[in-house]
Scaffold this motif. Structure first.
Motif, PDB file in Angstrom:
ATOM      1  N   ALA A  19     -32.657 -28.503-103.358  1.00 61.79           N
ATOM      2  CA  ALA A  19     -33.217 -28.238-104.579  1.00 61.79           C
ATOM      3  C   ALA A  19     -34.055 -26.996-104.349  1.00 61.79           C
ATOM      4  CB  ALA A  19     -34.158 -29.246-104.897  1.00 61.79           C
ATOM      5  N   CYS A  20     -34.262 -26.144-105.348  1.00 63.71           N
ATOM      6  CA  CYS A  20     -35.336 -25.035-104.776  1.00 63.71           C
ATOM      7  C   CYS A  20     -36.132 -24.773-106.273  1.00 63.71           C
ATOM      8  CB  CYS A  20     -34.573 -23.707-104.494  1.00 63.71           C
ATOM      9  SG  CYS A  20     -33.349 -23.509-105.423  1.00 63.71           S
ATOM     10  N   ALA A  21     -37.359 -24.190-106.215  1.00 64.97           N
ATOM     11  CA  ALA A  21     -38.087 -24.035-107.162  1.00 64.97           C
ATOM     12  C   ALA A  21     -38.982 -22.864-107.313  1.00 64.97           C
ATOM     13  CB  ALA A  21     -38.885 -25.177-107.522  1.00 64.97           C
ATOM     14  N   LEU A  22     -39.384 -22.181-108.035  1.00 59.13           N
ATOM     15  CA  LEU A  22     -40.528 -20.818-108.012  1.00 59.13           C
ATOM     16  C   LEU A  22     -41.604 -21.457-108.924  1.00 59.13           C
ATOM     17  CD1 LEU A  22     -40.917 -17.930-107.148  1.00 59.13           C
ATOM     18  CD2 LEU A  22     -39.777 -17.188-109.305  1.00 59.13           C
ATOM     19  N   LEU A  23     -42.633 -21.343-108.362  1.00 54.82           N
ATOM     20  CA  LEU A  23     -43.910 -21.776-109.145  1.00 54.82           C
ATOM     21  C   LEU A  23     -44.898 -20.470-108.959  1.00 54.82           C
ATOM     22  CD1 LEU A  23     -42.956 -24.346-107.129  1.00 54.82           C
ATOM     23  CD2 LEU A  23     -44.414 -25.488-108.764  1.00 54.82           C
TER      24      LEU A  23
ATOM     25  N   LEU B 255     -50.294 -24.786-110.004  1.00 47.94           N
ATOM     26  CA  LEU B 255     -48.854 -23.802-110.033  1.00 47.94           C
ATOM     27  C   LEU B 255     -48.244 -24.421-111.279  1.00 47.94           C
ATOM     28  CD1 LEU B 255     -48.267 -24.105-106.267  1.00 47.94           C
ATOM     29  CD2 LEU B 255     -48.698 -22.065-107.525  1.00 47.94           C
ATOM     30  N   VAL B 256     -47.582 -23.276-111.956  1.00 47.04           N
ATOM     31  CA  VAL B 256     -46.540 -23.708-113.137  1.00 47.04           C
ATOM     32  C   VAL B 256     -45.181 -23.332-112.748  1.00 47.04           C
ATOM     33  CG1 VAL B 256     -46.313 -23.184-115.428  1.00 47.04           C
ATOM     34  CG2 VAL B 256     -48.351 -23.409-114.678  1.00 47.04           C
ATOM     35  N   PRO B 257     -44.228 -24.149-112.780  1.00 45.43           N
ATOM     36  CA  PRO B 257     -42.799 -23.784-112.544  1.00 45.43           C
ATOM     37  C   PRO B 257     -42.383 -22.644-113.505  1.00 45.43           C
ATOM     38  CG  PRO B 257     -43.145 -26.119-112.521  1.00 45.43           C
ATOM     39  CD  PRO B 257     -44.064 -25.565-113.024  1.00 45.43           C
ATOM     40  N   LEU B 258     -41.711 -21.757-112.884  1.00 42.25           N
ATOM     41  CA  LEU B 258     -41.001 -20.899-113.907  1.00 42.25           C
ATOM     42  C   LEU B 258     -39.652 -21.063-113.673  1.00 42.25           C
ATOM     43  CD1 LEU B 258     -42.824 -17.194-112.428  1.00 42.25           C
ATOM     44  CD2 LEU B 258     -43.115 -18.790-114.384  1.00 42.25           C
TER      45      LEU B 258
END
Length: 536
Positions: A46-50, A66-69
């Motif tokens: 898994a990966c995420a950009l916030l 932080l808000v996930p994009l």
């Protein structure tokens, strides 16, 4: 261009680098594409950009939200979550890290914000290897990149590659921000408006085609001074549309005055809207400005405008036509500069035909109608919104994580949500409390089922096919044993009390909506409620 960032794409194949560069003008496409490529090149599950939200400007890197994009490999509701850094120590540590990516040891006791959010067949697994990198744009904190794996030691030997991808992400963010600064549209910066429910905004939780079309229309008409009529069912977010219209308009620096027309007593409607002078009526001990004057230079939001009495509508027509108002008890006309936004869940055209709403006022209000789609037409936006409410309740209950079972996700997507976003919020809030009382969390992670959410009443077993609409229920004729042992008059009054309470609860205490659903005039409902002891 002089303002363009240098983007480190040299290590990527030409086709992948070209795709990223072509998407620079469309961040909604760029960030998912970036994570797709990242998950292809790095050994992560898994990966995420916030990114830091608008409230984080000018604060330290480890503060704010932080808000996930974009995410890959995480449950759909993750995109709707909002991560307060002081509640998520791992994300806080990443945001404050110096000198590149930060990898957490396998035995790290800091709770992982994604525990239970990585789907694996029928269960949600816990993270065992985690690395994150802070991202900066022109020397200021911009966001974080996170990579997670289910197996311990998965990222051994990948430090250099992870650092390169983090640098690429920062370069892309810098290019997007600089392009946005030239165009002047704010780019991907999330705008957290002055909302009663922080974090709930149309753009952050609305990714469906229906909501994308609405957002584009809202942002276009916001730049004008046209009167806008926002239409939609109860609970769809009409107030959020009004707030966005104001925030994106040239009047954004002026006041946004909110009037709930359904809550105005009939005798005081004109005073509330237009003001009064001293001595105009009993109790008017001083001059008072009305809502139109308070909104001068800004926006007046008339919520539930269909509830306005006909007498008030007649006086409002002049304000809509010429920007002129007259305080109650005064002969003097006052000119105001106000942009009016109205909202209703009624069919005002039908109200006009029935003589309950003035045709001239309706045409003045509906210069530009905007219809907000119901939640059932917004696809997986339901799960994104659920993520926002899950995170709020997680923090409220002090849990490590609060998540949905796979069956709960299926049930939520099939349920018609007659109360829309408001009903969804209440269902998750109730469900979280029910689940917390009924069973202990598994390692601090609590999983909500359809039964917890109150959505198991469709007559379906777990895993069965869910209907896309609720069947109409036939009224049940009570058996003699069900009837109360009371005199007929008392039994009728008892039934009236219970029905009024039930309809008020269904409509969040809104008497006007309860009156409509009961088939009564609002004033008649007030009189009945007073007779039954439900109102003073």
């Amino acid at each position: 261009m002089d303002n363009e960032a240098v983007i480190s794409t040299s290590s990527l194949p030409l086709d992948e680098a070209g795709a990223l560069l072509q998407a620079l003008d469309d961040p909604a496409r760029l960030w998912p594409l970036l994570l797709d490529l990242m998950s292809r090149h790095l050994p992560c599950d898994a990966c995420a950009l916030l990114r830091h939200d608008g409230r984080s400007d000018g604060v330290k890197a480890g503060e704010g939200m932080l808000v996930p994009l974009a995410t890959r490999g995480l449950s759909p509701d993750t995109l709707g979550r909002r991560f307060e850094l002081d509640e998520h120590p791992r994300l806080q540590a990443i945001a404050e890290a110096d000198g590149g990516p930060l990898r957490f040891p396998a035995g790290c006791e800091l709770p992982d914000p994604y525990d239970g959010l990585i789907p694996d067949l029928s269960q949600r697994l816990h993270v065992h290897d985690c690395v994150g990198a802070p991202l900066s744009v022109d020397g200021r904190p911009w966001g974080v990149l996170t990579l997670d794996a289910l197996n311990e030691g998965r990222f051994d030997g990948w430090d250099g590659a992870i650092a390169a991808w983090a640098q690429l992400t920062a370069d892309l963010a810098t290019a997007v921000e600089r392009r946005a600064a030239v165009v002047g549209d704010g780019g991907t910066a999330l705008r957290v408006l002055d909302e009663p429910a922080p974090g709930l905004d149309l753009e952050a939780v609305g990714g469906s085609p229906a909501m994308a079309a609405l957002l584009a229309e809202v942002d276009t008409v916001a730049a004008s001074d046209l009167v806008v009529l926002v239409l939609g069912e109860t609970g769809v977010g009409k107030e959020l549309v009004a707030r966005r219209l104001h925030a994106r308009s040239p009047r954004a620096a002026g006041p946004l005055v909110h009037v709930n027309c359904a809550a105005l007593p009939d005798a005081l409607v004109e005073s509330e809207l237009f003001g009064h002078v001293r001595g105009a009526f009993s109790g008017a001990v001083a001059d008072r400005r009305g809502k139109f004057e308070l909104a001068d230079g800004g926006t007046l939001f008339l919520d539930e405008v269909g509830e306005l009495p006909l007498a008030a509508q007649a006086k409002m027509l002049r304000a809509l036509q010429n920007g002129e108002i007259q305080r109650v008890g005064s002969d003097r006309h006052i000119t105001v500069d106000v942009r009016v936004i109205a909202a209703t869940n009624r069919d005002l055209a039908a109200e006009v035909r029935e003589g309950r709403f003035r045709a001239d006022v309706y045409h003045r209000l509906s210069v530009y109608p905007l219809r907000v789609p119901p939640l059932r037409d917004r696809g997986t936006d339901i799960l994104r919104l659920a993520g926002l409410f899950l995170e709020r309740n997680r923090a409220r209950l002090g849990l490590r994580n609060l998540r949905l079972s796979a069956a709960a996700e299926r049930r939520m997507l099939a349920y018609p949500w007659p109360g829309n976003v408001r009903e969804l919020e209440h269902a998750i809030g109730r469900g979280a409390i029910r689940a917390r009382v009924a069973r202990p969390p598994d390692g601090g992670v609590l999983t909500l089922t359809p039964a917890d959410l109150g959505l198991a009443d469709l007559g379906q077993e777990e895993g069965s096919v869910i209907p896309t609409a609720m069947p109409a229920q036939q009224p049940r004729i009570p058996e003699p044993a069900d009837l109360p042992e009371l005199p007929l008059r008392d039994a009728v009054e008892d039934l009236e009390r219970r029905m009024i309470r039930a309809h008020l609860a269904r409509h969040d205490g809104n008497w006007a909506q309860a009156a409509r659903s009961l088939g009564l005039d609002r004033s008649n409902l007030f009189r009945l409620a007073r007779r039954l002891g439900l109102r003073e």
